[in-house]
Each structure stands twice: as structure tokens, then as C-alpha cells.
Design a protein around this motif. Structure first.
Motif, PDB file in Angstrom:
ATOM      1  N   ARG A   1       0.870  -1.185   0.000  1.00 52.37           N
ATOM      2  CA  ARG A   1       0.000   0.000   0.000  1.00 52.37           C
ATOM      3  C   ARG A   1       0.907   1.236   0.000  1.00 52.37           C
ATOM      4  NH1 ARG A   1      -4.650  -2.633  -0.919  1.00 52.37           N
ATOM      5  NH2 ARG A   1      -5.372  -3.955   0.773  1.00 52.37           N
ATOM      6  N   GLN A   2       0.289   2.374  -0.233  1.00 47.56           N
ATOM      7  CA  GLN A   2       1.046   3.628  -0.281  1.00 47.56           C
ATOM      8  C   GLN A   2       1.806   3.866   1.021  1.00 47.56           C
ATOM      9  OE1 GLN A   2       0.631   5.753  -3.253  1.00 47.56           O
ATOM     10  NE2 GLN A   2       2.552   6.537  -2.437  1.00 47.56           N
TER      11      GLN A   2
ATOM     12  N   ILE B   1       0.575  -3.808   8.464  1.00 45.23           N
ATOM     13  CA  ILE B   1       1.760  -3.046   8.029  1.00 45.23           C
ATOM     14  C   ILE B   1       1.612  -2.607   6.563  1.00 45.23           C
ATOM     15  CG2 ILE B   1       3.319  -4.075   9.722  1.00 45.23           C
ATOM     16  CD1 ILE B   1       4.378  -5.846   7.392  1.00 45.23           C
ATOM     17  N   HIS B   2       0.362  -2.498   6.146  1.00 44.73           N
ATOM     18  CA  HIS B   2       0.027  -1.960   4.819  1.00 44.73           C
ATOM     19  C   HIS B   2       0.543  -2.840   3.685  1.00 44.73           C
ATOM     20  CE1 HIS B   2      -1.234   1.514   7.074  1.00 44.73           C
ATOM     21  NE2 HIS B   2      -0.032   1.573   7.637  1.00 44.73           N
TER      22      HIS B   2
ATOM     23  N   MET C   1       0.264  -2.949 -11.230  1.00 43.47           N
ATOM     24  CA  MET C   1       1.627  -2.423 -11.094  1.00 43.47           C
ATOM     25  C   MET C   1       1.879  -1.310 -12.105  1.00 43.47           C
ATOM     26  SD  MET C   1       3.260  -4.003  -8.651  1.00 43.47           S
ATOM     27  CE  MET C   1       5.002  -4.217  -8.920  1.00 43.47           C
ATOM     28  N   VAL C   2       1.470  -1.553 -13.356  1.00 38.96           N
ATOM     29  CA  VAL C   2       1.736  -0.537 -14.377  1.00 38.96           C
ATOM     30  C   VAL C   2       0.882   0.706 -14.139  1.00 38.96           C
ATOM     31  CG1 VAL C   2       0.075  -1.323 -16.132  1.00 38.96           C
ATOM     32  CG2 VAL C   2       2.163  -0.203 -16.842  1.00 38.96           C
ATOM     33  N   ALA C   3      -0.246   0.520 -13.497  1.00 34.78           N
ATOM     34  CA  ALA C   3      -1.136   1.668 -13.251  1.00 34.78           C
ATOM     35  C   ALA C   3      -0.573   2.605 -12.179  1.00 34.78           C
ATOM     36  CB  ALA C   3      -2.514   1.171 -12.866  1.00 34.78           C
TER      37      ALA C   3
ATOM     38  N   SER D   1       5.933   2.038  -8.565  1.00 34.17           N
ATOM     39  CA  SER D   1       6.855   2.988  -7.926  1.00 34.17           C
ATOM     40  C   SER D   1       7.083   2.672  -6.449  1.00 34.17           C
ATOM     41  CB  SER D   1       6.316   4.404  -8.071  1.00 34.17           C
ATOM     42  OG  SER D   1       5.068   4.488  -7.437  1.00 34.17           O
ATOM     43  N   ARG D   2       6.258   1.794  -5.865  1.00 31.08           N
ATOM     44  CA  ARG D   2       6.422   1.456  -4.443  1.00 31.08           C
ATOM     45  C   ARG D   2       7.513   0.395  -4.240  1.00 31.08           C
ATOM     46  NH1 ARG D   2      -0.060   0.881  -3.608  1.00 31.08           N
ATOM     47  NH2 ARG D   2      -0.543   2.952  -4.433  1.00 31.08           N
ATOM     48  N   TYR D   3       8.068  -0.071  -5.314  1.00 31.32           N
ATOM     49  CA  TYR D   3       9.121  -1.085  -5.243  1.00 31.32           C
ATOM     50  C   TYR D   3      10.402  -0.490  -5.814  1.00 31.32           C
ATOM     51  CZ  TYR D   3       4.929  -3.832  -4.725  1.00 31.32           C
ATOM     52  OH  TYR D   3       3.726  -4.298  -4.295  1.00 31.32           O
TER      53      TYR D   3
END
Lengths: 113, 466
Positions: free
Chosen positions: B111-112, B161-162, B181-183, B187-189
Motif C-alpha cells: 500500500r502507499q 503493516i500496509h 503495477m503498471v497503473a 513505484s512502491r518497489y
């Protein structure tokens, strides 16, 4: 036999057997042409593809060529019973924009009537 | 704390996507295993054990010693009869300091608000799906033991832990994850080159002519070529070594590596892997033997396969040359005496779906010298040998499977090599499925030559005796 043709309500039913590929398109064209020679009055056709489990670009190209020829003679050809796998080929080649596709032969016949 | 990744279990849906072992299936152009190792590195796990199954060599080649992630990886194989949790119980001495276990195609969706430091506060938890434990986390041996004994409910914890536990249970779920992921989730990885501002990532050595339209969000890998007037995106994931020909449109789709996409095509809601076209909706797979549409742009044949192919081709040519004169003499006699004839049968074909093959049949149950000679010299297989020389059949492999009689057998085979000669030619107690699976497992030049020689000899001494 690649094609079995019959006449129903004045419309030619083209039943195609198994795969429609580069290996079978010549026989498809010849058998359809010889049936058309016997039944010159039939202008409209329904291609029944319920037995067609695979189709490549040659098969698709032949269907489009047949549609073009039939249209030039003032008729039309609709597709019926398109199976899952050939449907995917229709989708990626945008062929669904060229052909009218129906779930059953009866549905396609109703459109002619 | 240690991590154990159990990759020994085969996932049939992943086999439809090509030869890539499922732990290496790309999620937004990074192998699934890469994400697991990234998580280990972030939360300070330095020892990882990977239990290998099919595709072991590729998995080991990718992860190596773990140096890239700053972890130490050990490899082992699972016993066929052993369940993942049983295995964990046998290595209880190794998780005294806690355990992170992943036992299937499982993705920790961030999550964000996710922060790797959250793992310190994470309570022991487990996640199960379809009766299988896909994820297990415990900080000490008593926590791990409690969970292994099944005394803790499934699905607790990770959301604290989101992290969203995402079980990839089939092609639709796999496709959906890639699209998520593409949407933007990419960027969270740790994703090199992904720009959050324009939601796109384009790799190295990507050729894009001015007339090509790249519409974010999209991810394009390395060494790709895009044709003129092509539209890629929105929501397209294109892996490495992909060629997209002109006037083609890729939207909401996943193109796996080494794929050629032909001209004037529209790929939407689909996965393309080499010459395989897969529906993202229901997983329907079609293999297209037509390089005008989609194709694999890298030869699948390895040197070993090429050597085998060439040697067997020449052996088949030798047999065919020896057979040609006896066939020309004996076949008319067989027809004249009406003892046998060829009939067409419909068989499964790995490339086109189905193929018609001539099958020799004895028409009358009487003894005949001509028939005996015809069979003893394996002349009944002469037309198949010619097909093998044309590349339409393998020389040695599995018996061609009839349609519809052998549909179920074909469904159970991940590799199908219809051939002129097989174990069935010299083994009386041959079981089609077992033999075919065994052949696919031990396929080699030695095995093929053995099958060829034994089949010819057996037929010469035994099959000719009616």
C-alpha cells in the motif's frame, strides 16, 4: 472434406471442418467455388465455424477474400459459432470489424431474413 | 531470521505462459522471486533457502548466491511426497530466530503507506489459499511452531503493516497484478528508471520512431523495437527483447520477453508470450504457428536440441532411403492382396492443434507373407518418416495422440513430442500417459537413438510375425 455446403432459407451454409490454415485454404476455396458453381442463385452465406478450432492469417485472409468476392456479387457473408481460440485471432487482427459475428447459425439466418 | 521460499510445486496455469519457471514470471518486468528477495534485503533477512522444483537451473542461475540483494542463498530440492509445511517441521533448528516462508505464487502488494520498518512490529501471521499455506511469518521458534501446528487463523497481520496478501491463483490474477503495477503501484518497489511523474518506464536500447505513440502508464523493457505508427499503452507491460511491428496497438496487455508482434494487430486484454496468445479474462491459450501474427523472436532450439535434431534427421533419412525401394515394391502388393491399407486419423499437433496422419491398418485377419514383410521392415511407418524429414513429426518421442480418444492424455502433458517411433513400438505393457511423461522427463539424444534402434529391431523380429 474441408467444407460442407448446404442451402437453408435461400442462404448458403458453409460448414468448415477443423483448422482453417495455409494447409487447408486451397481446398476450402476450391470446394466452395465448386458448390457455388452448382448453386449460382445463392448470394448470401453463413460461415459456420463451430468445428474450426484453429485459424491462421492465411485462413483469415481467405475468409476476407471470400467475403470481398461475395460482396462484389451483391451478397453478404456472416460468421456463426466462432470458437474461443479462432475468436482470439479475430480479435488481434481486428477481423471482428470486418465480419458480422453471431453465436448461432439461426441468429445469422434471422439477420438475412 | 531466515527465509524459506518453496518453489517446488508445479503451477499448471504458469506453464501456459511459456518455459519460464513460475518463480521467475515477471511482474512489471521483474521476476516474482526478485520481489521476495528485495523484501528480505529490506527487512534484514540475510539467509534465504530456496526449495527448487521444475526450472531449478533457471531459478539458480537468476538468483545465484544472492550477492545482488545482499543475502546468502542456499538451494535444496523437495522430496516428491513431502508437503511444504512438513518440510519446515523437519528443519525446526533453522528457524529458532524466526521465519519468513513463501510457499507459492504469492505477492506482497505494498500500500502507499507501507514501510519496511513495519515488519519489526508485525505479529506472527499466516496466509492460506486453496488449502495451502502461501505465507508464514513468525519472529521466534514458538510463534513459528504455533502456526505450523495450525493453531493460528489465516489472513491476520499483513494488512497491519500496509501489505496486501495477493495470491496469484491463475492467469487472470497474474494479469490483474501486472496491470495494477503498471497503473502506478510499480513505484512502491525498487524499480530502476520508473518515473512516477509520467507513470512510465522505458528501458535501455528501445528504438521508437517519431510516429510511434507511447501512452502512459506503460512499462517497456530493454532491447525493444517499436514500429512506425504503433501505439503502446495505456496500461501495457512490454518485457525485454520484444519487437512490435508497424501499425499495431497494444493496450491493457502484457507482452512477455522474446516476442514478435506482427503488423496491424490489436492486442488488448491479452498476454503474449512468444507464439502463445493467452486471454487475460479466462486463460484460454492458443499457440499460433504463423509468424505474420505473433512469434518467438529467439530460436527456442538450444545447441543440444540442434545436434539431436540433425543426427536424428540423418538417421531417419538413412532409414527412409533403405525403405524406399521395398515400399515401392511391397505397398502395391499389400493393396492388391487387400491385406492392409492406410486410413487417415486425426491426431493432436503441438503447433496447429490437430493434424491428419495416415495410419496403416490390417484389413483382414489372415496370414500373409507380404504383410509380414511390410511390417517387419517398418514400411507402415514410411509416410510418417517422410513427415519427420519435413519437420512435421519428431523421429523419436511420444506416440501421436488421437483426437478425441487421447484428449485427456494430451491435457496432462506439458511437453508433447509426437513421433514416428516411441516406447510403445517395443514395449508391450506400454502406458501412453506414463511413457509420455517419462520420455518428456529424460529426453536426450541417447534415449532417442535407443528408441529408434529398439523399435526397428523389435519390429523386425516380432512385429512382422503378424
Amino acid at each position: 472434406m474441408v467444407v460442407t455446403c448446404s442451402k437453408e432459407q435461400g442462404v448458403g451454409i458453409i460448414e468448415v471442418g477443423h483448422a482453417l490454415t495455409a494447409a487447408t485454404v486451397d481446398a476450402f476455396r476450391e470446394q466452395l467455388a465448386s458448390w457455388q458453381a452448382v448453386e449460382p442463385d445463392v448470394k448470401n452465406f453463413v460461415a459456420d465455424l463451430k468445428q474450426v478450432d484453429f485459424m491462421d492469417s492465411a485462413g483469415l485472409g481467405t475468409l476476407i477474400a471470400v467475403l470481398k468476392r461475395i460482396s462484389e456479387e451483391g451478397g453478404d457473408m456472416k460468421i456463426a459459432c466462432l470458437q474461443k481460440k479462432p475468436r482470439m485471432v479475430f480479435e488481434i487482427t481486428r477481423a471482428y470489424k470486418v465480419f458480422e459475428i453471431y453465436d448461432t447459425v439461426d441468429d445469422a439466418l434471422k439477420k438475412f431474413n | 531470521m531466515k527465509a524459506v521460499f518453496y518453489t517446488a510445486e508445479a503451477l499448471p496455469w504458469a506453464e501456459d505462459l511459456g518455459d519460464t519457471p513460475w518463480p521467475l514470471l515477471p511482474v512489471a518486468n521483474r521476476p516474482l522471486l526478485d520481489y521476495w528477495l528485495e523484501t528480505c534485503a529490506e527487512i534484514g533477512i540475510s539467509h534465504v533457502q530456496v526449495i527448487l522444483g521444475e526450472g531449478a537451473e533457471q531459478v539458480e542461475e537468476f538468483a545465484g548466491t544472492g550477492f545482488r540483494w545482499g543475502v546468502e542463498i542456499q538451494y535444496s530440492f523437495a522430496r516428491a511426497s513431502e508437503q511444504p509445511l512438513d518440510y519446515l517441521k523437519t528443519i525446526s533448528d533453522r528457524w529458532n530466530d524466526g521465519l519468513l516462508f513463501i510457499g507459492g505464487a504469492f505477492f506482497l502488494r505494498r500500500r502507499q503507506a507501507y514501510d519496511p520498518a513495519g515488519f519489526k512490529a508485525l505479529e506472527a501471521c499466516t496466509y492460506m489459499s486453496g488449502g495451502r499455506t502461501l505465507f508464514l511469518f513468525g519472529k521466534n521458534d514458538s510463534e513459528v511452531k504455533t502456526m505450523l501446528d495450525g493453531q493460528m487463523e489465516s489472513g491476520r497481520g499483513l494488512e497491519q503493516i500496509h501489505l496486501h496478501p495477493y495470491a496469484i491463483e491463475g492467469i487472470p490474477a497474474y494479469f490483474d497484478l501486472n496491470m495494477k503495477m503498471v497503473a502506478g503501484e510499480s513505484s512502491r518497489y525498487l524499480t530502476s528508471g520508473f518515473s512516477e511523474a509520467d507513470c512510465s518506464s522505458v528501458g535501455y536500447n528501445v528504438l521508437t520512431p517519431p510516429s510511434a505513440h507511447l501512452r502512459p502508464p506503460l512499462i517497456i523493457g530493454n532491447d525493444c523495437s517499436v514500429g512506425t505508427m504503433t501505439t503502446i499503452g495505456p496500461r501495457a507491460v512490454v518485457a525485454d527483447h520484444v519487437i512490435v511491428d508497424s501499425n499495431t496497438r497494444l493496450t491493457n496487455c502484457l507482452i512477455l520477453q522474446d516476442t514478435y508482434i506482427g503488423q496491424n494487430l490489436e492486442i488488448e486484454n491479452k498476454i503474449v508470450s512468444g507464439n502463445r496468445l493467452v486471454s487475460a479474462k479466462d486463460g484460454t491459450t492458443i499457440e499460433i504457428d504463423d509468424s505474420w501474427l505473433v512469434a518467438r523472436n529467439r530460436p527456442e532450439m538450444r545447441t543440444e536440441d540442434l545436434v539431436r535434431y540433425i543426427i536424428l534427421w540423418f538417421l531417419a533419412l538413412g532409414v527412409a532411403i533403405v525403405q524406399v525401394i521395398p515400399f515401392v515394391i511391397l505397398y502395391p502388393l499389400v493393396r492388391l492382396t487387400r491385406i492392409g491399407a492406410y486410413e487417415e486419423g486425426i491426431f493432436h499437433d503441438p503447433r496447429t492443434g490437430f493434424v491428419k496422419l495416415p495410419v496403416f491398418r490390417k484389413l483382414e485377419p489372415r496370414k500373409s507373407v507380404v504383410y509380414r514383410l511390410f511390417r517387419a521392415a517398418t514400411l507402415d511407418r514410411f509416410p510418417w518418416l517422410l513427415l519427420a524429414l519435413r519437420g512435421r513429426l519428431f523421429v523419436c518421442g511420444q506416440p501421436p495422440m488421437r483426437h478425441p480418444d487421447d484428449d485427456e492424455v494430451v491435457r496432462q502433458l506439458s511437453q508433447y513430442y509426437p513421433a514416428v517411433f516411441s516406447y510403445a513400438d517395443y514395449s508391450r505393457d506400454s502406458d501412453r500417459l506414463v511413457d509420455s511423461l517419462w520420455y518428456a522427463h529424460i529426453r536426450s539424444l541417447f534415449e532417442d537413438v535407443k528408441i529408434l534402434i529398439k523399435s526397428l529391431l523389435y519390429r523386425f523380429f516380432r512385429a512382422g510375425s503378424q
